[in-house]
Write a protein that holds these residues in place. Sequence first.
Motif, mmCIF file in Angstrom:
data_model
loop_
_atom_site.group_PDB
_atom_site.id
_atom_site.type_symbol
_atom_site.label_atom_id
_atom_site.label_comp_id
_atom_site.label_asym_id
_atom_site.label_seq_id
_atom_site.Cartn_x
_atom_site.Cartn_y
_atom_site.Cartn_z
ATOM 1 N N MET A 210 0.841 -1.195 0.000
ATOM 2 C CA MET A 210 0.000 0.000 0.000
ATOM 3 C C MET A 210 0.882 1.253 0.000
ATOM 4 S SD MET A 210 -3.188 0.719 2.531
ATOM 5 C CE MET A 210 -2.818 2.126 3.537
ATOM 6 N N ALA A 211 0.415 2.270 -0.673
ATOM 7 C CA ALA A 211 1.196 3.510 -0.775
ATOM 8 C C ALA A 211 1.244 4.243 0.566
ATOM 9 C CB ALA A 211 0.595 4.425 -1.833
ATOM 10 N N VAL A 212 2.399 4.802 0.863
ATOM 11 C CA VAL A 212 2.541 5.672 2.020
ATOM 12 C C VAL A 212 1.796 6.962 1.670
ATOM 13 C CG1 VAL A 212 4.205 6.981 3.396
ATOM 14 C CG2 VAL A 212 4.785 4.686 2.600
ATOM 15 N N ARG A 213 1.047 7.511 2.638
ATOM 16 C CA ARG A 213 0.250 8.710 2.383
ATOM 17 C C ARG A 213 0.699 9.835 3.298
ATOM 18 N NH1 ARG A 213 -4.421 9.122 -0.309
ATOM 19 N NH2 ARG A 213 -5.850 10.787 0.233
ATOM 20 N N ALA A 214 0.943 10.994 2.704
ATOM 21 C CA ALA A 214 1.341 12.169 3.481
ATOM 22 C C ALA A 214 0.564 13.381 2.964
ATOM 23 C CB ALA A 214 2.844 12.397 3.351
ATOM 24 N N CYS A 215 0.442 14.375 3.817
ATOM 25 C CA CYS A 215 -0.289 15.583 3.450
ATOM 26 C C CYS A 215 0.451 16.799 3.995
ATOM 27 C CB CYS A 215 -1.694 15.563 4.040
ATOM 28 S SG CYS A 215 -2.664 14.162 3.461
ATOM 29 N N GLY A 216 0.304 17.917 3.292
ATOM 30 C CA GLY A 216 0.966 19.133 3.738
ATOM 31 C C GLY A 216 0.361 20.371 3.118
ATOM 32 N N LEU A 217 0.941 21.502 3.477
ATOM 33 C CA LEU A 217 0.490 22.791 2.960
ATOM 34 C C LEU A 217 1.641 23.485 2.249
ATOM 35 C CD1 LEU A 217 -1.456 24.210 6.051
ATOM 36 C CD2 LEU A 217 -2.434 23.200 3.989
ATOM 37 N N ILE A 218 1.348 24.026 1.092
ATOM 38 C CA ILE A 218 2.291 24.934 0.447
ATOM 39 C C ILE A 218 1.916 26.304 0.995
ATOM 40 C CG2 ILE A 218 3.010 25.985 -1.719
ATOM 41 C CD1 ILE A 218 2.391 23.225 -3.019
ATOM 42 N N ILE A 219 2.836 26.885 1.740
ATOM 43 C CA ILE A 219 2.544 28.133 2.443
ATOM 44 C C ILE A 219 3.244 29.286 1.732
ATOM 45 C CG2 ILE A 219 2.894 29.357 4.630
ATOM 46 C CD1 ILE A 219 2.638 26.575 5.943
ATOM 47 N N TYR A 220 2.503 30.370 1.572
ATOM 48 C CA TYR A 220 3.096 31.554 0.957
ATOM 49 C C TYR A 220 2.729 32.785 1.761
ATOM 50 C CZ TYR A 220 -1.432 32.860 -1.059
ATOM 51 O OH TYR A 220 -2.739 33.234 -1.225
ATOM 52 N N ARG A 221 3.457 33.846 1.508
ATOM 53 C CA ARG A 221 3.137 35.141 2.095
ATOM 54 C C ARG A 221 3.260 36.189 1.007
ATOM 55 N NH1 ARG A 221 8.444 36.530 5.890
ATOM 56 N NH2 ARG A 221 9.911 36.866 4.193
ATOM 57 N N ARG A 222 2.536 37.261 1.220
ATOM 58 C CA ARG A 222 2.631 38.406 0.301
ATOM 59 C C ARG A 222 3.362 39.515 1.041
ATOM 60 N NH1 ARG A 222 -0.967 37.954 -4.035
ATOM 61 N NH2 ARG A 222 -2.477 36.301 -3.694
ATOM 62 N N LEU A 223 4.385 40.028 0.395
ATOM 63 C CA LEU A 223 5.117 41.141 0.985
ATOM 64 C C LEU A 223 4.301 42.401 0.729
ATOM 65 C CD1 LEU A 223 8.586 39.905 -0.187
ATOM 66 C CD2 LEU A 223 7.552 39.695 2.073
ATOM 67 N N GLN A 224 4.714 43.520 1.313
ATOM 68 C CA GLN A 224 3.967 44.772 1.154
ATOM 69 C C GLN A 224 3.436 44.877 -0.273
ATOM 70 O OE1 GLN A 224 7.230 44.474 1.437
ATOM 71 N NE2 GLN A 224 7.848 45.265 -0.528
ATOM 72 N N SER A 225 2.311 45.523 -0.414
ATOM 73 C CA SER A 225 1.609 45.506 -1.698
ATOM 74 C C SER A 225 2.457 46.065 -2.843
ATOM 75 C CB SER A 225 0.295 46.261 -1.589
ATOM 76 O OG SER A 225 0.455 47.352 -0.722
ATOM 77 N N PRO A 226 2.817 45.186 -3.773
ATOM 78 C CA PRO A 226 3.568 45.616 -4.954
ATOM 79 C C PRO A 226 2.609 46.306 -5.930
ATOM 80 C CG PRO A 226 3.105 43.278 -5.088
ATOM 81 C CD PRO A 226 2.544 43.767 -3.773
ATOM 82 N N PRO A 227 3.143 47.042 -6.928
ATOM 83 C CA PRO A 227 2.247 47.625 -7.936
ATOM 84 C C PRO A 227 1.481 46.503 -8.653
ATOM 85 C CG PRO A 227 4.574 47.961 -8.495
ATOM 86 C CD PRO A 227 4.522 47.334 -7.137
ATOM 87 N N PRO A 228 0.244 46.750 -9.090
ATOM 88 C CA PRO A 228 -0.591 45.707 -9.685
ATOM 89 C C PRO A 228 0.103 44.898 -10.788
ATOM 90 C CG PRO A 228 -1.838 47.730 -9.433
ATOM 91 C CD PRO A 228 -0.436 48.041 -9.015
ATOM 92 N N SER A 229 0.970 45.537 -11.556
ATOM 93 C CA SER A 229 1.638 44.812 -12.647
ATOM 94 C C SER A 229 2.683 43.834 -12.111
ATOM 95 C CB SER A 229 2.315 45.804 -13.588
ATOM 96 O OG SER A 229 3.289 46.533 -12.864
ATOM 97 N N LYS A 230 3.032 43.980 -10.843
ATOM 98 C CA LYS A 230 4.109 43.168 -10.267
ATOM 99 C C LYS A 230 3.614 42.299 -9.113
ATOM 100 C CE LYS A 230 8.007 45.459 -11.945
ATOM 101 N NZ LYS A 230 8.061 45.068 -13.327
ATOM 102 N N VAL A 231 2.343 41.939 -9.129
ATOM 103 C CA VAL A 231 1.763 41.151 -8.033
ATOM 104 C C VAL A 231 2.598 39.914 -7.740
ATOM 105 C CG1 VAL A 231 -0.193 39.684 -7.427
ATOM 106 C CG2 VAL A 231 -0.584 41.979 -8.276
ATOM 107 N N ALA A 232 3.028 39.230 -8.795
ATOM 108 C CA ALA A 232 3.777 37.980 -8.642
ATOM 109 C C ALA A 232 5.089 38.199 -7.884
ATOM 110 C CB ALA A 232 4.059 37.370 -10.008
ATOM 111 N N ASP A 233 5.669 39.391 -7.986
ATOM 112 C CA ASP A 233 6.945 39.661 -7.318
ATOM 113 C C ASP A 233 6.811 39.705 -5.806
ATOM 114 O OD1 ASP A 233 7.887 39.892 -9.851
ATOM 115 O OD2 ASP A 233 8.175 42.066 -9.794
ATOM 116 N N GLY A 234 5.601 39.914 -5.317
ATOM 117 C CA GLY A 234 5.406 40.049 -3.878
ATOM 118 C C GLY A 234 5.099 38.745 -3.172
ATOM 119 N N ILE A 235 5.179 37.620 -3.876
ATOM 120 C CA ILE A 235 4.829 36.328 -3.278
ATOM 121 C C ILE A 235 6.097 35.539 -2.946
ATOM 122 C CG2 ILE A 235 3.679 34.103 -3.678
ATOM 123 C CD1 ILE A 235 1.737 35.573 -5.543
ATOM 124 N N GLU A 236 6.154 35.026 -1.707
ATOM 125 C CA GLU A 236 7.265 34.162 -1.302
ATOM 126 C C GLU A 236 6.696 32.874 -0.720
ATOM 127 O OE1 GLU A 236 10.808 37.265 -0.075
ATOM 128 O OE2 GLU A 236 9.534 36.488 1.521
#
Length: 148
Positions: A1-27
């Motif tokens: 039987m397969a081993v089963r694990a679960c988790g969370l991919i956790i991110y945070r948003r840094l101070q609000s970047p300009p709308p065109s650069k939303v992706a830059d504010g994610i870690e």
Amino acid sequence: MAVRACGLIIYRRLQSPPPSKVADGIEYLLLQTSYGTHHWTPPKGHVDPGEDDLQTAFRETQEEAGLQASQLTLIEGYKRELHYPAHGKPKTVIYWLAEVKDCNTEIKLSEEHQAFQWLKLEDACKFAEYEDMKQTLKEVHQFLCSKE
């Protein structure tokens, strides 16, 4: 039987970047294991008897990173299953996506990990040595950017 694990991919948003650069504010939060090859991974772990998958993801995140469920916002609409061999047995890992409510929340590592990093997508993919984890991080990033 397969081993089963679960988790969370956790991110945070840094101070609000300009709308065109939303992706830059994610870690993304990656933890470095203190065993084996010291690989980097989101918090995850094996399902305990009587636990459902999502309970496991939150419990493991609390044990490994010190983050309580109340400090996180679960993001609707994202869930990913990875299948790969681990120690010669099939393994299934299920990830959900969660945002830290306060980007300055302290991370408290358990003995299972020796370090953590908040990383932008490009760096997170460099740290995550497994191809399926790199793909998952890119998918998550696209998912988050498409929700803006």
